[in-house]
Design an enzyme around this catalytic site. Structure first.
Site, PDB file in Angstrom:
ATOM      1  N   GLU A 107     -12.402 -21.820  28.079  1.00  0.00           N
ATOM      2  CA  GLU A 107     -13.162 -22.179  29.225  1.00  0.00           C
ATOM      3  C   GLU A 107     -12.581 -23.360  29.911  1.00  0.00           C
ATOM      4  O   GLU A 107     -13.310 -23.993  30.936  1.00  0.00           O
ATOM      5  CB  GLU A 107     -14.784 -22.277  28.840  1.00  0.00           C
ATOM      6  CG  GLU A 107     -15.363 -20.771  28.492  1.00  0.00           C
ATOM      7  CD  GLU A 107     -16.634 -20.807  28.192  1.00  0.00           C
ATOM      8  OE1 GLU A 107     -17.054 -22.075  27.698  1.00  0.00           O
ATOM      9  OE2 GLU A 107     -17.507 -19.978  28.251  1.00  0.00           O
TER      10      GLU A 107
ATOM     11  N   GLN B 128     -10.916 -22.725  23.020  1.00  0.00           N
ATOM     12  CA  GLN B 128     -11.223 -21.849  21.732  1.00  0.00           C
ATOM     13  C   GLN B 128     -10.086 -20.676  21.832  1.00  0.00           C
ATOM     14  O   GLN B 128      -9.289 -20.474  22.828  1.00  0.00           O
ATOM     15  CB  GLN B 128     -12.698 -21.171  22.023  1.00  0.00           C
ATOM     16  CG  GLN B 128     -12.726 -20.508  23.214  1.00  0.00           C
ATOM     17  CD  GLN B 128     -14.164 -20.198  23.670  1.00  0.00           C
ATOM     18  OE1 GLN B 128     -14.771 -21.229  24.376  1.00  0.00           O
ATOM     19  NE2 GLN B 128     -14.816 -19.263  23.077  1.00  0.00           N
TER      20      GLN B 128
HETATM   21  O1  IFM Z   1     -19.986 -17.586  24.705  1.00  0.00           O
HETATM   22  C1  IFM Z   1     -19.631 -18.960  24.286  1.00  0.00           C
HETATM   23  C2  IFM Z   1     -18.611 -19.116  25.065  1.00  0.00           C
HETATM   24  O2  IFM Z   1     -17.318 -18.678  24.666  1.00  0.00           O
HETATM   25  C3  IFM Z   1     -18.138 -20.905  24.763  1.00  0.00           C
HETATM   26  N1  IFM Z   1     -19.254 -21.443  25.123  1.00  0.00           N
HETATM   27  C4  IFM Z   1     -20.644 -21.184  24.348  1.00  0.00           C
HETATM   28  C5  IFM Z   1     -21.029 -19.677  24.550  1.00  0.00           C
HETATM   29  C6  IFM Z   1     -22.354 -19.637  23.740  1.00  0.00           C
HETATM   30  O3  IFM Z   1     -22.006 -19.458  22.354  1.00  0.00           O
END
Ligand code: IFM
Length: 770
Positions: free
Chosen positions: A483, A596
């Site tokens: 993200e 991530q």
């Molecule tokens: O779904 C995740 C996302 O991939 C990363 N931010 C947090 C969300 C909830 O755990």
């Protein structure tokens, strides 16, 4: 007596217990999360019953959301049933309020019971011995019990006990909103000595009824406290026992009397049966859950305990049978992410449930199926066809992502995930398909699954854009799992899963048409699906863009390779990379840093599409660029690292995930348990270290245990067949239990196909059969 009865089962087995051995005010909220009790229908944070200052009571009922006063719907923090307060000679008994000479709490992971023992000293140095035990029944998901024993050790004492529901709870304030209460009290009454309270959600008239009884025993005297309040005199050395039993029911029924009768009758039945009977059933139900969920490690007691902690929280948040519910990103242990459901449940949690506790997996998929219509509406709103699932989902299935949230540096940032993080739709299709291939559950597919696969494929067919110049289909303006990079084009994860979604739906349409022609015709008619649309899926899929460098590195999205490289400097105690000093988050989108796993996530999900060389070059490229600022990241890295022989890295990633909430690795466990990481820990163990992979209809096993583990054993359910594994450094022992005559598919151990007679253990070493 219930406490002694519970203690018999507990026996403070260290490796099944997470303990707090002293009072640490700074760890108050962290422990509240860690000591959460849950039975899938409810979760309740491990607060101290006397509510010391700064406590964050949180009791959540799965599926009960309300949006009044907040940007989006929130999982409602309902009244706290575990409050119990004792006052002695005007001094309140309580941690942080009265002096104590010893204190401990133990969470029994085996049976979901929280024990406490505190020895107090008042201002006159008179001692009081206080013990309590509590649980939320796993056998009766509307029921909770807390029992407390107080002994006046040194001198007689007048005591005053108060155990009414705690109404002073709220949902946390978020960046742009203050604290909120999502309910109002509609009814308070006393029914035959039981306290009854009915609250109602502000938005939707959803009612929750609580019936509570406070049962007192002093010597041979027993009674029910009126209004949950009583006073008495304890002689020196005498004990008073207080058992608080409560039942909670929720309903949308407009007739409040029905709810009252339901709660009160239920409570009466429970009291008649006796708390001990209730405790016995609770323990039995947990034992049953653990019989398939247990993973045993020899040689590494800390890892063993961490695994049990993670599995405990998975079981404690598993949807109640028949609930058609799913699991929020913070389970039922906190109001972080407002209790919303993300891809975490479909991709990270489904495998655990599919292979150990299949009913919960079905409920999670039904949760999505029931929200297919809102997903169709979202697709329409954006100008697409089919079903487009919301990035964040709550009760209604509408989009619940807030427009604003807190960024990594604490500043308020605008959120675009709801407009751009479209991969969730393919993730849900992936979850449906994986469930089907792992269980063979045709009924689910006929009732719900095929329709979901077709509607999601329809979405992608309308979402892709044909580029006349390149002659490929693009997907622009998206956010991938990483993200940090918004509004990108041709994110490899999104594109490849969209392609998979289309091809798989095409394949499944052919399968349904052949094996279930009547149902196929009727479904196509109902959703107006034409053969030309199905053909189109197959035509589009191979032409969806994906850029791969000559050396096999997949470009995360169009233009990613041109971004600035930032070298991560050194590693922390878990072996995770550290950011360079004075790193500014504000420019992160211009760098190659990842929040991530993204490409690596894709390679894991579509593992049999990629060869070892591709896996390796991509791991080597992306791992040094990944910051693991999401709890979804570290644990899943175990799998490629283990597969590629990066043993030390694999073990580090595993530990970072396994201890994530036990050691507050991300510094935000107070907001709730990180659900996806729980699933990651299970996957890291099974697919990383035990080395299980599903290749088409086959199961391949190639273990690579961490050095510290001398043995790993676990159960794994695959298409109505129970596999029991015992794995050592160079040895696999497998017992197959099934009512089927044949195995669901061929099994390969250490690269060779093997035969498995049913109900007989067979062992293999790397060099052959033993
Ligand atoms: O779904 C995740 C996302 O991939 C990363 N931010 C947090 C969300 C909830 O755990």
């Amino acid at each position: 007596m219930i406490r002694q009865y519970m203690e018999r089962f507990h026996r403070i087995r260290k490796d099944w217990t997470v303990s707090e051995k002293s009072w640490e005010p700074s760890a108050l909220e962290l422990r509240e999360t860690q000591f959460t009790l849950g039975n899938g229908a409810f979760g309740s944070r491990g607060i101290y019953e006397e509510l010391p200052q700064d406590s964050l009571p949180g009791t959540f009922m799965a599926g009960f959301y309300d949006r009044v006063g907040s940007q989006v719907a929130e999982l409602v923090n309902i009244p706290n049933p575990f409050r119990l307060s004792f006052t002695l000679r005007g001094e309140q008994l309580g941690i942080g309020k009265m002096d104590h000479s010893s204190h401990r709490r133990d969470l029994d992971l085996k049976h979901g019971i929280l024990f406490r023992h505190t020895q107090y000293r008042d201002t006159k140095k008179r001692r009081y011995d206080y013990r309590s035990v509590r649980f939320l029944s796993m056998a009766d998901r509307h029921l909770g019990v807390m029992h407390a024993d107080l002994t006046a050790t040194d001198a007689a004492a007048e005591i005053d006990v108060e155990g009414a529901l705690d109404m002073s709870v709220w949902n946390s304030g978020t960046v742009t909103e203050g604290r909120k209460k999502h309910w109002r009290i509609r009814e308070v009454s006393n029914e035959g000595g039981f306290e009854y309270v009915r609250i109602e959600g502000l938005e939707n008239n959803y009612s929750v009824g609580f019936a509570t009884a406070l049962l007192i025993r002093q010597g041979t005297r027993k009674w029910v406290a009126k209004d949950s309040h009583f006073k008495l005199r304890l002689r020196k050395g005498q004990t008073v026992s207080v058992t608080k039993i409560f039942v909670i029911h929720g309903t949308q029924d407009r007739d409040p009397d029905k709810l009252l009768v339901r709660c009160v009758d239920h409570l009466r039945d429970v009291i008649k049966a006796g708390a001990q009977q209730v405790a016995r059933q609770h323990i039995r139900t947990w034992d049953k859950l653990w019989s398939t969920a247990t993973i045993t490690i020899k040689g590494a007691p800390h890892d063993q305990k961490a695994l049990r902690f993670n599995t405990y929280h998975l079981l404690a948040c598993a949807p109640a049978p028949g609930s058609r519910g799913s699991i929020g990103a913070k389970t039922l242990s906190g109001d972080g992410y407002r209790g919303h459901i993300f891809w975490d449940s479909d991709i990270f949690l489904m495998p655990f449930f599919t292979h150990t506790y299949q009913n919960a997996a079905v409920d999670m998929l039904l949760y999505r199926y029931d929200r297919l219509n809102p997903a169709r509406e979202i697709a329409k709103k954006f100008g697409y066809r089919g079903a487009m699932y919301p990035w964040e989902s709550a009760g209604a299935g509408t989009e619940e992502t807030p427009a604003w949230a807190k960024g990594l540096d604490g500043s308020v940032i605008e959120i675009f995930t709801h407009e751009q993080e479209h991969h969730i739709t393919a993730d849900i299709a992936y979850a449906v398909n994986r469930y089907y291939t792992m269980t063979g559950d045709d009924n689910f597919m006929l009732d719900c699954g095929f329709e979901m696969l077709f509607e999601t494929a329809r979405f992608w067919a309308s979402r892709v854009e044909y580029n006349r110049r390149t002659k490929f289909y693009s997907i622009s303006n998206v956010i991938g799992p990483d993200e940090f990079h918004e509004k990108v084009s041709d994110n490899a994860y999104t594109n490849m899963l969209a392609k998979w979604n289309l091809l798989n739906a095409h394949r499944m349409a052919a399968h349904m048409k052949k094996d279930y022609p009547r149902e196929f015709t009727s479904l196509c008619r109902r959703i107006n699906l034409r053969p030309s649309e199905i053909d189109e899926w197959k035509q589009i899929a191979p032409r969806i863009a994906m850029k791969v460098r000559d050396d096999g590195v997949i470009e995360q999205f169009d233009g990613y390779f041109k971004l600035r490289r930032v070298r991560l400097a050194g590693r922390d105690a878990y072996g995770l990379p550290k950011l360079p000093k004075n790193f500014q988050w504000s420019g992160v989108q211009k760098t190659q840093l990842l929040k991530q796993a993204d490409v690596l996530m894709l390679i894991f999900l579509l593992s049999d599409v990629f060869n070892t060389k591709t896996k390796k070059v991509n791991y080597q490229f992306y791992e040094p660029r990944t910051t693991h600022k999401s709890s979804l990241s570290a644990g899943m890295h175990t799998i490629p690292a283990a597969e590629l022989g990066e043993k030390e890295a694999a073990y580090n990633f595993f530990r970072a995930a396994a201890f994530l909430d036990l050691e507050n690795v991300m510094n935000n466990t107070h907001e709730g348990i990180h659900a996806a990481s729980l699933g990651n820990v299970w996957m890291a163990t099974i697919y990383g270290f035990a080395g299980l992979t599903h290749v088409r209809d086959e199961l391949h096993i190639k273990p690579r245990l961490p050095k510290a583990w001398s043995q790993l054993s676990f159960s794994y359910r695959w298409k109505e067949t129970d596999l029991k594994f015992v794995i050592e450094a160079d040895k696999v022992k497998l017992t197959v239990r099934s009512n089927r005559k044949t195995l669901p598919g061929r099994i390969k151990v250490y690269g060779k196909y093997q035969e498995f007679p049913v109900n007989k253990a067979v062992a293999f070493s790397k060099s052959g059969k033993q």
